[in-house]
Design a protein around this motif. Structure first.
Motif, PDB file in Angstrom:
ATOM      1  N   ALA A 130     -11.323  25.028 -18.068  1.00  0.00           N
ATOM      2  CA  ALA A 130      -9.973  24.494 -17.909  1.00  0.00           C
ATOM      3  C   ALA A 130      -9.673  23.384 -18.917  1.00  0.00           C
ATOM      4  O   ALA A 130      -8.550  23.269 -19.416  1.00  0.00           O
ATOM      5  CB  ALA A 130      -9.795  23.982 -16.488  1.00  0.00           C
ATOM      6  N   LYS A 131     -10.721  22.611 -19.265  1.00  0.00           N
ATOM      7  CA  LYS A 131     -10.478  21.465 -20.156  1.00  0.00           C
ATOM      8  C   LYS A 131     -10.002  21.896 -21.548  1.00  0.00           C
ATOM      9  O   LYS A 131      -9.441  21.102 -22.291  1.00  0.00           O
ATOM     10  CB  LYS A 131     -11.725  20.579 -20.248  1.00  0.00           C
ATOM     11  CG  LYS A 131     -12.884  21.213 -20.952  1.00  0.00           C
ATOM     12  CD  LYS A 131     -14.016  20.190 -21.152  1.00  0.00           C
ATOM     13  CE  LYS A 131     -15.213  20.862 -21.800  1.00  0.00           C
ATOM     14  NZ  LYS A 131     -16.403  20.046 -21.832  1.00  0.00           N
ATOM     15  N   TYR A 132     -10.272  23.146 -21.899  1.00  0.00           N
ATOM     16  CA  TYR A 132      -9.825  23.589 -23.215  1.00  0.00           C
ATOM     17  C   TYR A 132      -8.380  24.089 -23.206  1.00  0.00           C
ATOM     18  O   TYR A 132      -7.809  24.371 -24.244  1.00  0.00           O
ATOM     19  CB  TYR A 132     -10.747  24.685 -23.749  1.00  0.00           C
ATOM     20  CG  TYR A 132     -12.149  24.203 -24.001  1.00  0.00           C
ATOM     21  CD1 TYR A 132     -12.383  23.132 -24.866  1.00  0.00           C
ATOM     22  CD2 TYR A 132     -13.229  24.808 -23.385  1.00  0.00           C
ATOM     23  CE1 TYR A 132     -13.666  22.684 -25.092  1.00  0.00           C
ATOM     24  CE2 TYR A 132     -14.520  24.364 -23.607  1.00  0.00           C
ATOM     25  CZ  TYR A 132     -14.730  23.295 -24.463  1.00  0.00           C
ATOM     26  OH  TYR A 132     -16.000  22.858 -24.689  1.00  0.00           O
ATOM     27  N   ILE A 159      -6.895  26.925 -22.378  1.00  0.00           N
ATOM     28  CA  ILE A 159      -6.495  28.255 -22.830  1.00  0.00           C
ATOM     29  C   ILE A 159      -6.592  29.188 -21.640  1.00  0.00           C
ATOM     30  O   ILE A 159      -7.637  29.271 -20.998  1.00  0.00           O
ATOM     31  CB  ILE A 159      -7.412  28.817 -23.929  1.00  0.00           C
ATOM     32  CG1 ILE A 159      -7.299  27.981 -25.181  1.00  0.00           C
ATOM     33  CG2 ILE A 159      -7.051  30.265 -24.257  1.00  0.00           C
ATOM     34  CD1 ILE A 159      -8.085  28.543 -26.330  1.00  0.00           C
ATOM     35  N   HIS A 160      -5.522  29.872 -21.355  1.00  0.00           N
ATOM     36  CA  HIS A 160      -5.566  30.813 -20.249  1.00  0.00           C
ATOM     37  C   HIS A 160      -5.974  32.172 -20.800  1.00  0.00           C
ATOM     38  O   HIS A 160      -5.155  32.928 -21.290  1.00  0.00           O
ATOM     39  CB  HIS A 160      -4.183  30.883 -19.581  1.00  0.00           C
ATOM     40  CG  HIS A 160      -4.146  31.823 -18.434  1.00  0.00           C
ATOM     41  ND1 HIS A 160      -4.871  31.627 -17.283  1.00  0.00           N
ATOM     42  CD2 HIS A 160      -3.483  32.980 -18.263  1.00  0.00           C
ATOM     43  CE1 HIS A 160      -4.651  32.617 -16.449  1.00  0.00           C
ATOM     44  NE2 HIS A 160      -3.807  33.463 -17.025  1.00  0.00           N
ATOM     45  N   ALA A 161      -7.274  32.476 -20.750  1.00  0.00           N
ATOM     46  CA  ALA A 161      -7.743  33.747 -21.299  1.00  0.00           C
ATOM     47  C   ALA A 161      -9.096  34.100 -20.717  1.00  0.00           C
ATOM     48  O   ALA A 161      -9.843  33.231 -20.255  1.00  0.00           O
ATOM     49  CB  ALA A 161      -7.848  33.667 -22.822  1.00  0.00           C
ATOM     50  N   GLU A 162      -9.386  35.388 -20.736  1.00  0.00           N
ATOM     51  CA  GLU A 162     -10.677  35.890 -20.275  1.00  0.00           C
ATOM     52  C   GLU A 162     -11.584  35.992 -21.503  1.00  0.00           C
ATOM     53  O   GLU A 162     -11.212  36.601 -22.498  1.00  0.00           O
ATOM     54  CB  GLU A 162     -10.455  37.259 -19.628  1.00  0.00           C
ATOM     55  CG  GLU A 162     -11.661  37.883 -18.980  1.00  0.00           C
ATOM     56  CD  GLU A 162     -11.912  37.365 -17.570  1.00  0.00           C
ATOM     57  OE1 GLU A 162     -10.985  36.782 -16.971  1.00  0.00           O
ATOM     58  OE2 GLU A 162     -13.041  37.538 -17.079  1.00  0.00           O
ATOM     59  N   LEU A 163     -12.769  35.370 -21.417  1.00  0.00           N
ATOM     60  CA  LEU A 163     -13.699  35.407 -22.542  1.00  0.00           C
ATOM     61  C   LEU A 163     -14.790  36.429 -22.253  1.00  0.00           C
ATOM     62  O   LEU A 163     -15.365  36.449 -21.177  1.00  0.00           O
ATOM     63  CB  LEU A 163     -14.306  34.030 -22.761  1.00  0.00           C
ATOM     64  CG  LEU A 163     -15.159  33.853 -24.006  1.00  0.00           C
ATOM     65  CD1 LEU A 163     -14.319  34.004 -25.255  1.00  0.00           C
ATOM     66  CD2 LEU A 163     -15.836  32.492 -23.999  1.00  0.00           C
ATOM     67  N   LEU A 164     -15.062  37.285 -23.225  1.00  0.00           N
ATOM     68  CA  LEU A 164     -16.016  38.367 -23.041  1.00  0.00           C
ATOM     69  C   LEU A 164     -17.119  38.227 -24.079  1.00  0.00           C
ATOM     70  O   LEU A 164     -16.841  38.097 -25.255  1.00  0.00           O
ATOM     71  CB  LEU A 164     -15.264  39.680 -23.283  1.00  0.00           C
ATOM     72  CG  LEU A 164     -15.647  40.883 -22.478  1.00  0.00           C
ATOM     73  CD1 LEU A 164     -15.146  40.732 -21.065  1.00  0.00           C
ATOM     74  CD2 LEU A 164     -15.037  42.117 -23.108  1.00  0.00           C
ATOM     75  N   ASP A 165     -18.356  38.235 -23.617  1.00  0.00           N
ATOM     76  CA  ASP A 165     -19.461  38.235 -24.564  1.00  0.00           C
ATOM     77  C   ASP A 165     -19.823  39.696 -24.846  1.00  0.00           C
ATOM     78  O   ASP A 165     -19.458  40.578 -24.093  1.00  0.00           O
ATOM     79  CB  ASP A 165     -20.657  37.505 -23.958  1.00  0.00           C
ATOM     80  CG  ASP A 165     -21.644  37.055 -25.013  1.00  0.00           C
ATOM     81  OD1 ASP A 165     -21.338  37.245 -26.203  1.00  0.00           O
ATOM     82  OD2 ASP A 165     -22.695  36.508 -24.656  1.00  0.00           O
ATOM     83  N   SER A 166     -20.507  39.959 -25.952  1.00  0.00           N
ATOM     84  CA  SER A 166     -20.932  41.336 -26.207  1.00  0.00           C
ATOM     85  C   SER A 166     -22.321  41.307 -26.810  1.00  0.00           C
ATOM     86  O   SER A 166     -22.727  40.308 -27.383  1.00  0.00           O
ATOM     87  CB  SER A 166     -19.952  42.019 -27.160  1.00  0.00           C
ATOM     88  OG  SER A 166     -19.923  41.326 -28.375  1.00  0.00           O
TER      89      SER A 166
END
Lengths: 677, 73
Positions: free
Chosen positions: A51-53, A55-62
């Protein structure tokens, strides 16, 4: 054009060892969860950005990827999901990590991504490594050449994260307003372009963007001379020199003579330390649960419910939780080895011996993970490009002594080894592991002869692997990973153990709940003990057990162990909790206040005779049984999924269970014949 | 023509071409083994195979049979 009403998806992508995970951890905090790629079992992490950053987004690792042209099964899945993730769609934005000190190799993937039409921000990592050699990357020029944003990130100091966030935000804002391009699969556009051309293109770029600077302020002759010497070789090597420390270490660790010896030493040390590091903690947990059991039994009215809580739930769960310290230590050590960069060397050193028995150096990490759990291990086998080698690796993984077997071995070893000789336990455990490995080698080489019939696959074997720069393992990320793996293990195994504990408790407690006995002239303690054994004698468990008694007798064991062995087919660690349940109620404790499982086992006898049930021979026989037996429903299920049919798992269950029984039989009777009892 | 598999310890060579009939040739290229690059044999594993080769500043482990399709000038 795609409109973005819902949460945007940002995918992190990059070659192995490019600092991808570090960035993921910084952005996600510790809130990530493990998810499988839909329709497959390749695992990846996903998380909301902290939340502190803002950005409203889903982060996906690969998983780490070298190029957009897949070479193995898991690469295929990763790449397909990149273009169109079945659940999340096409990511709005890709953050591609690039190791600045390996620019010429690591630029391949981002160049392919950009050609494919993805919206990319490049996170340039390890800049400090390059700067140490007085080499700088001109961000402006690189940006111009590639046509996408470049942000320099320092994983240790988190420098640059702020700029990355800002760039991500304005990038997302931009596509929200202007829409975005739909990427075209790289394999469709690559046809008229060769890899060599792409690399030539990249070389042109790297030649433009790399700048060699010298500190003008402190010119002295020595320095100047050194720089003169360094420069020509730098240019020759495409601007890159290898990390000196890594080369120095590898002169020893990859030494033709020493390398293999050190490798064996490291592995031996790993497995012995699991046992002696965990012992003090295990004692503590063990005592805690017996204490808890006593408190419940003495403070509540006796009856079926109190008994269920004390014997069914607390003892059952406690006898398995006691081994969590060992599992944690195993995960920590494996994590440290992996993070330091040594595991890749291990794979290289063992490739030749493994290829002799139809395996691959890449089988090494899956096999090693098999010591933690067969399930992720079988999934890890997806990195083996050759199908035959992959199937063979999956076949022998159940022989790697997984952490579910640790509780069983630990109990049986603790039973065999005197308390003042704990080091012996370590050796014995190392011996068990080594035995398991030896057996798996023998089985693999036998199967290798029948591979044509068994696996019906033949493609060329290959082994190319990057040996990453050594680094001091980051304890925080290792601990983080351990925490998640252990939690997952507990969540997976916990409910099974609980259910089986209660089920078994039911089988030993019913139907004869209130046995009628002569109580005249007996003390309270004696009454409750006679009641207990009466109850068990006529229980459901006893009926089942007596049915399989003929199978158990040749092993010198009785129906109580038989019941435990059957319940262990749900999951191996249930063996311990069911032993606890059947033996604690059948055995009288000499020291009433030391109501531990070990004491109960020591006092157990066969039937009404004075013959001890758990002798050295029968205990070793049990250990041998557990080395071979494939007693894990989840493993069988994953094996079916990964091999694409029932063929291999059915052969596995048949071969390993038969071997388990026959080998245990030979062990017990062989030892008895030699006079060891 | 000399190949990467025939290098001695510490010996350097410049890649002339990759034998693209070899099934692993694409992967070898992807690891950065492209014509013109200078490579150095860093070490060999205990049984002389695989080899550890220095290229573009990183260390790559590669089987002898695969190194054999890297032709040197």
């Amino acid at each position: 054009m795609i409109s973005n009403a819902e949460t945007p998806v940002i995918t992190l992508i990059g070659p192995p060892n490019s600092g991808k995970t570090t960035i993921f951890n910084i952005l996600s905090g510790k809130n990530f969860k493990t998810v499988n790629y839909p329709g497959s079992t390749v695992e990846y992490y996903t998380s909301r950005i902290l939340a502190k950053y803002n950005i409203h987004a889903e982060l996906l690792d690969s998983p780490g990827l070298i190029s957009l042209i897949p070479d193995s099964l898991d690469e295929q899945v990763t790449i397909n999901s990149l273009y169109h993730h079945p659940r999340l769609g096409t990511p709005q934005l890709l953050i591609a990590t690039v190791d600045a000190s390996q620019l010429s190799r690591h630029l391949l993937l981002p160049v392919q991504l950009l050609k494919s039409g993805f919206n990319v921000i490049i996170a340039l990592t390890m800049n400090d490594l390059l700067q140490k050699r007085n080499i700088y990357v001109s961000i402006e020029k690189l940006k111009e050449e590639l046509g996408c944003s470049i942000i320099q990130i320092n994983g240790r100091t988190k420098e640059g994260i702020g700029r990355l966030i800002k760039e991500m935000n304005s990038n997302l804002e931009d596509i929200r307003n202007n829409g975005r391009q739909i990427p075209v699969p790289y394999e469709q556009i690559v046809q008229n372009e060769s890899l060599v051309d792409t690399f030539l293109e990249i070389e042109k770029i790297t030649n433009k963007v790399l700048e060699f600077k010298t500190e003008v302020e402190e010119i002295n002759l020595k320095n100047a001379n050194e720089q003169l010497k360094v420069h020509p070789s730098i240019l020759q090597n495409n601007g890159f020199t290898t990390d000196e420390v890594t080369l120095k270490l590898d002169r020893v660790l990859l030494n033709k003579y020493w390398g293999f010896l050190i490798f064996i030493l490291v592995m031996g040390l790993t497995f012995t330390s699991i046992f002696w590091l965990a012992q003090p903690v295990m004692d503590l947990v063990d005592e805690m649960f017996s204490e808890l059991n006593n408190i419940v039994l003495t403070n509540f009215q006796s009856g079926w419910f109190t008994n269920l809580v004390a014997e069914g739930i607390i003892s059952g769960v406690g006898s398995v939780l006691v081994f969590v310290p060992q599992i944690i230590i195993l995960f920590v050590i494996l994590g440290l080895l992996e993070d330091s960069g040594y595991l890749a060397r291990g794979a290289m050193l063992i490739d030749k011996p493994l290829s002799k028995i139809g395996l691959n150096g890449r089988s090494f990490v899956p096999m090693l993970s098999g010591f933690a759990c067969a399930i992720p291990a079988m999934l890890a086998a997806r990195t083996i490009p050759n199908r035959k080698e992959r199937l063979l690796t999956i076949f022998i993984i159940p022989l790697m002594s997984c952490s579910a077997r640790l509780p069983v071995f630990a109990l049986l070893i603790a039973y065999l080894v005197p308390r003042d000789k704990l080091w012996l336990g370590g050796f014995l455990l190392a011996g068990i592991y080594l035995f398991g490995v030896t057996i798996s080698i023998i089985i693999a080489s036998i199967l290798n002869r029948f591979r044509q019939k068994l696996f019906k696959a033949e493609d060329t074997s290959t082994f190319i692997l990057e040996l990453p720069t050594y680094r001091v393992p980051k304890l925080s990320s290792v601990l983080n990973h351990t925490y998640n793996s252990s939690k997952e293990y507990l969540l997976r195994a916990g409910p099974v153990i609980l259910v089986f504990s209660i089920l078994l408790w039911f089988l030993v407690y019913f139907p004869n709940t209130n046995p009628q006995i002569e109580i005249e002239g007996l003390t309270q303690v004696e009454i409750s003990q006679i009641e207990k054994s009466e109850r068990l004698e006529h229980s459901y468990a006893s009926s089942i057990g007596k049915f399989i008694q003929p199978v158990m007798s040749p092993l010198g064991l009785d129906w109580r162990v038989g019941v435990s062995l059957i319940s262990a087919f749900a999951a191996r660690e249930v063996f311990v909790s069911s032993l606890a349940l059947t033996f604690k109620v059948t055995v009288e404790d000499e020291e009433a206040n030391k109501n531990t499982l070990l004491n109960s086992l020591k006092n157990a006898t066969i039937g009404n005779t004075n013959e001890k049930l758990f002798t050295t021979a029968t205990t070793l026989g049990l250990i041998v049984f557990f080395i071979f037996a494939l007693q894990c429903i989840s493993t069988i299920a994953v094996s079916r999924k990964e091999t694409g049919g029932w063929r291999i798992p059915v052969i596995q269950v048949f071969v390993f269970t038969t071997l388990a029984y026959v080998m245990a039989l030979i062990t017990v009777n062989g030892l008895k014949f030699l006079g060891i009892n | 023509m000399k190949t990467a598999a025939e290098l001695n310890f510490g010996e350097r060579g410049t890649i002339a071409e990759i034998d693209c009939t070899h099934p692993s040739s694409r992967r070898i290229l992807e690891f950065g083994f492209t014509p013109g690059q200078v490579i150095e044999l860093f070490s060999k594993a205990t049984f002389n195979d695989p080899l550890a080769i220095l290229i573009r500043g990183s260390l790559i482990a590669i089987r002898k049979s695969e190194a054999d399709c890297i032709k040197l000038k």
